[in-house]
Design a protein around this motif. Structure first.
Motif, PDB file in Angstrom:
ATOM      1  N   GLY A 237       0.849  -1.182   0.000  1.00 48.64           N
ATOM      2  CA  GLY A 237       0.000   0.000   0.000  1.00 48.64           C
ATOM      3  C   GLY A 237       0.885   1.231   0.000  1.00 48.64           C
ATOM      4  O   GLY A 237       2.108   1.125  -0.054  1.00 48.64           O
ATOM      5  N   PRO A 238       0.269   2.416   0.070  1.00 50.31           N
ATOM      6  CA  PRO A 238       1.070   3.638   0.038  1.00 50.31           C
ATOM      7  C   PRO A 238       1.837   3.880   1.340  1.00 50.31           C
ATOM      8  O   PRO A 238       1.544   3.277   2.362  1.00 50.31           O
ATOM      9  CB  PRO A 238       0.026   4.739  -0.175  1.00 50.31           C
ATOM     10  N   THR A 239       2.810   4.769   1.269  1.00 52.07           N
ATOM     11  CA  THR A 239       3.541   5.195   2.470  1.00 52.07           C
ATOM     12  C   THR A 239       3.063   6.589   2.853  1.00 52.07           C
ATOM     13  O   THR A 239       3.042   7.495   2.029  1.00 52.07           O
ATOM     14  CB  THR A 239       5.059   5.187   2.207  1.00 52.07           C
ATOM     15  N   LEU A 240       2.660   6.717   4.113  1.00 54.88           N
ATOM     16  CA  LEU A 240       2.137   7.995   4.630  1.00 54.88           C
ATOM     17  C   LEU A 240       3.057   8.481   5.736  1.00 54.88           C
ATOM     18  O   LEU A 240       3.365   7.725   6.660  1.00 54.88           O
ATOM     19  CB  LEU A 240       0.735   7.773   5.195  1.00 54.88           C
ATOM     20  N   PHE A 241       3.511   9.746   5.650  1.00 57.29           N
ATOM     21  CA  PHE A 241       4.222  10.282   6.817  1.00 57.29           C
ATOM     22  C   PHE A 241       3.276  11.153   7.631  1.00 57.29           C
ATOM     23  O   PHE A 241       2.375  11.803   7.087  1.00 57.29           O
ATOM     24  CB  PHE A 241       5.506  11.024   6.413  1.00 57.29           C
ATOM     25  N   VAL A 242       3.455  11.118   8.939  1.00 59.86           N
ATOM     26  CA  VAL A 242       2.692  11.971   9.854  1.00 59.86           C
ATOM     27  C   VAL A 242       3.710  12.645  10.764  1.00 59.86           C
ATOM     28  O   VAL A 242       4.500  11.965  11.433  1.00 59.86           O
ATOM     29  CB  VAL A 242       1.680  11.169  10.694  1.00 59.86           C
ATOM     30  N   THR A 243       3.726  13.982  10.758  1.00 60.58           N
ATOM     31  CA  THR A 243       4.736  14.709  11.528  1.00 60.58           C
ATOM     32  C   THR A 243       4.088  15.634  12.553  1.00 60.58           C
ATOM     33  O   THR A 243       3.032  16.222  12.302  1.00 60.58           O
ATOM     34  CB  THR A 243       5.621  15.553  10.587  1.00 60.58           C
ATOM     35  N   GLY A 244       4.720  15.758  13.709  1.00 54.35           N
ATOM     36  CA  GLY A 244       4.272  16.681  14.745  1.00 54.35           C
ATOM     37  C   GLY A 244       5.422  17.560  15.197  1.00 54.35           C
ATOM     38  O   GLY A 244       6.595  17.238  14.956  1.00 54.35           O
ATOM     39  N   ALA A 245       5.085  18.661  15.852  1.00 56.82           N
ATOM     40  CA  ALA A 245       6.073  19.562  16.454  1.00 56.82           C
ATOM     41  C   ALA A 245       7.173  20.004  15.480  1.00 56.82           C
ATOM     42  O   ALA A 245       8.337  20.096  15.846  1.00 56.82           O
ATOM     43  CB  ALA A 245       6.676  18.955  17.716  1.00 56.82           C
ATOM     44  N   VAL A 246       6.797  20.261  14.232  1.00 53.08           N
ATOM     45  CA  VAL A 246       7.718  20.968  13.321  1.00 53.08           C
ATOM     46  C   VAL A 246       7.996  22.344  13.941  1.00 53.08           C
ATOM     47  O   VAL A 246       9.106  22.858  13.889  1.00 53.08           O
ATOM     48  CB  VAL A 246       7.098  21.098  11.911  1.00 53.08           C
ATOM     49  N   HIS A 247       6.960  22.901  14.542  1.00 52.68           N
ATOM     50  CA  HIS A 247       7.133  24.034  15.456  1.00 52.68           C
ATOM     51  C   HIS A 247       7.203  23.434  16.858  1.00 52.68           C
ATOM     52  O   HIS A 247       6.252  22.792  17.316  1.00 52.68           O
ATOM     53  CB  HIS A 247       5.970  25.024  15.328  1.00 52.68           C
ATOM     54  N   GLY A 248       8.347  23.620  17.528  1.00 53.43           N
ATOM     55  CA  GLY A 248       8.658  22.849  18.723  1.00 53.43           C
ATOM     56  C   GLY A 248       7.725  23.045  19.906  1.00 53.43           C
ATOM     57  O   GLY A 248       7.767  22.275  20.861  1.00 53.43           O
ATOM     58  N   ASP A 249       6.882  24.085  19.878  1.00 48.58           N
ATOM     59  CA  ASP A 249       5.981  24.323  21.011  1.00 48.58           C
ATOM     60  C   ASP A 249       4.547  23.895  20.703  1.00 48.58           C
ATOM     61  O   ASP A 249       3.631  24.181  21.470  1.00 48.58           O
ATOM     62  CB  ASP A 249       6.020  25.801  21.422  1.00 48.58           C
ATOM     63  N   GLU A 250       4.340  23.211  19.582  1.00 50.51           N
ATOM     64  CA  GLU A 250       2.983  22.804  19.199  1.00 50.51           C
ATOM     65  C   GLU A 250       2.795  21.325  19.551  1.00 50.51           C
ATOM     66  O   GLU A 250       3.298  20.438  18.870  1.00 50.51           O
ATOM     67  CB  GLU A 250       2.758  23.095  17.708  1.00 50.51           C
ATOM     68  N   LEU A 251       2.080  21.083  20.635  1.00 54.67           N
ATOM     69  CA  LEU A 251       2.120  19.777  21.296  1.00 54.67           C
ATOM     70  C   LEU A 251       1.002  18.810  20.907  1.00 54.67           C
ATOM     71  O   LEU A 251       1.172  17.599  21.053  1.00 54.67           O
ATOM     72  CB  LEU A 251       2.096  19.972  22.822  1.00 54.67           C
ATOM     73  N   ASN A 252      -0.139  19.308  20.449  1.00 55.01           N
ATOM     74  CA  ASN A 252      -1.262  18.396  20.166  1.00 55.01           C
ATOM     75  C   ASN A 252      -0.846  17.243  19.264  1.00 55.01           C
ATOM     76  O   ASN A 252      -1.252  16.100  19.463  1.00 55.01           O
ATOM     77  CB  ASN A 252      -2.422  19.148  19.501  1.00 55.01           C
ATOM     78  N   GLY A 253      -0.027  17.543  18.256  1.00 57.52           N
ATOM     79  CA  GLY A 253       0.369  16.527  17.273  1.00 57.52           C
ATOM     80  C   GLY A 253       1.145  15.384  17.906  1.00 57.52           C
ATOM     81  O   GLY A 253       1.070  14.236  17.445  1.00 57.52           O
TER      82      GLY A 253
END
Ligand SMILES: [Zn+2]
Length: 342
Positions: A48-64
């Motif tokens: 199947g496909p490959t999906l990336f999921v990224t969080g905190a590209v901005h270091g203070d954004e925590l929900n992700g």
């Protein structure tokens, strides 16, 4: 059914049917401490496909970070087709410092594609570009508002790409914003490399927002089903049909002072309506803040203090604002969290 394929991340081969945390080295701290950007690779047994999921590209954004933690616990991942590259904390430097930026004051989301021998931001961007984006077919990048700013759950994407529209609608956040690509952003880089990507923006920096987190986990699950990565649900949940806006405006403080807000996130407002008052500490001076356009409040300042010109309310315009309000209400009811948005 087609068997999955081997994926190579950080020089390690992860065969189909395996999950592994790969620590990608980034610039060490000057304490001699080694630092890495951990990637959780979930390689499905079937193709199947490959999906990336990224969080905190901005270091203070925590929900992700919490969204990805919960995503990785989903039992359905046992039946995954394709591969998930989950990076809960991309900007590890900013995260340690509880800062949006990198130690060199640069914004990682303006530093793509980056360079192997460039600044620390350029190096980190290059690592994400080569080890994550280059290996993916699709991407979801998780953000929140800045410090003292909160956002209504919303998907931002380049809606001239039909595949982005399809996935944005599948995600099921109440509002989709057509937003132009920003120079140097992860989204721009992904688009240039043929990787359709969504940005999910919800909640506020340095805080967890339960509704945003739940909606984020469910949204990613829905996108994965739309991509055929997870099996369809037997019982269909009540899917929200998102409303789309091509135009958003910030209402700014007309003067410096103390803000008393009179509207909430997701509320429908009409042009000229009073959104807040600004006053001095003695209450002698009081100035109204009217809505400059009609629409829905999709973001707002959470601080009671403002300087003249500070952004207070983010209003999205819709063809049918009433319909948009109904969608937001349905969304809120579907995710039933007691402390919605004040
Ligand atoms: Zn952000």
């Amino acid at each position: 059914m087609n068997k999955g394929t081997l994926i190579r991340v950080g020089g390690l081969d992860i065969p189909p049917g395996r999950r592994m945390i790969v620590d990608l080295p980034v610039a060490d701290l000057y304490t001699h401490t080694q630092l890495t950007m951990p990637v959780h690779v979930v390689n499905g047994r079937r193709a199947g496909p490959t999906l990336f999921v990224t969080g905190a590209v901005h270091g203070d954004e925590l929900n992700g970070v919490e969204i990805i933690k919960r995503l990785l616990k989903l039992a359905a991942l046992k039946r995954l087709r394709g591969c998930v590259l989950a990076v809960p904390i991309v900007n590890v430097f900013g995260f340690i410092n509880r800062s949006r930026y990198l130690p060199d004051r640069r914004d990682l989301n303006r530093s793509f594609p980056g360079r192997e021998k460039g600044s620390i931001a350029a190096r980190l961007a290059n690592l994400v570009a080569t080890e994550i984006v280059a290996k993916a077919d699709y991407g979801i990048d998780l953000h929140t508002g800045a410090i003292d700013r909160t956002n209504l759950p919303q998907i931002r994407g380049n809606l001239s790409d039909p595949e982005v529209v399809r996935l944005a609608e599948a995600f099921g956040s109440p509002v989709i914003i057509d937003s132009r690509l920003r120079d140097g952003s992860l989204r721009e880089y992904a688009a240039e490399n043929g990787v359709p990507m969504l940005v999910y923006e919800s909640g506020e920096a340095l805080r967890f927002d339960e509704l945003s987190i739940r909606a984020g986990v469910r949204g990613i699950g829905r996108v994965m089903r739309a991509l055929g990565m997870l099996p369809e649900r037997k019982k269909k949940g009540n899917l929200i049909e998102p409303v789309r806006s091509d135009e958003t405006t910030w209402v700014r403080a007309p003067t410096s002072g103390i803000i008393k807000t009179e509207c909430i996130l997701g509320e429908r407002v009409t042009s000229g309506q009073r959104l807040a008052t600004v006053s001095d500490p003695f209450g002698e001076m009081e100035v109204e803040v009217p809505a400059s356009v009609s629409g829905l409040i999709i973001g707002r300042s959470t601080s009671p203090l403002a300087h003249e010109g500070d952004a207070l309310f983010h209003i999205a315009r819709f063809e049918d604002a009433k319909e948009a309000q109904t969608t937001v209400d349905e969304f809120q009811a579907a995710h039933s969290v007691d402390n919605a948005w004040g």
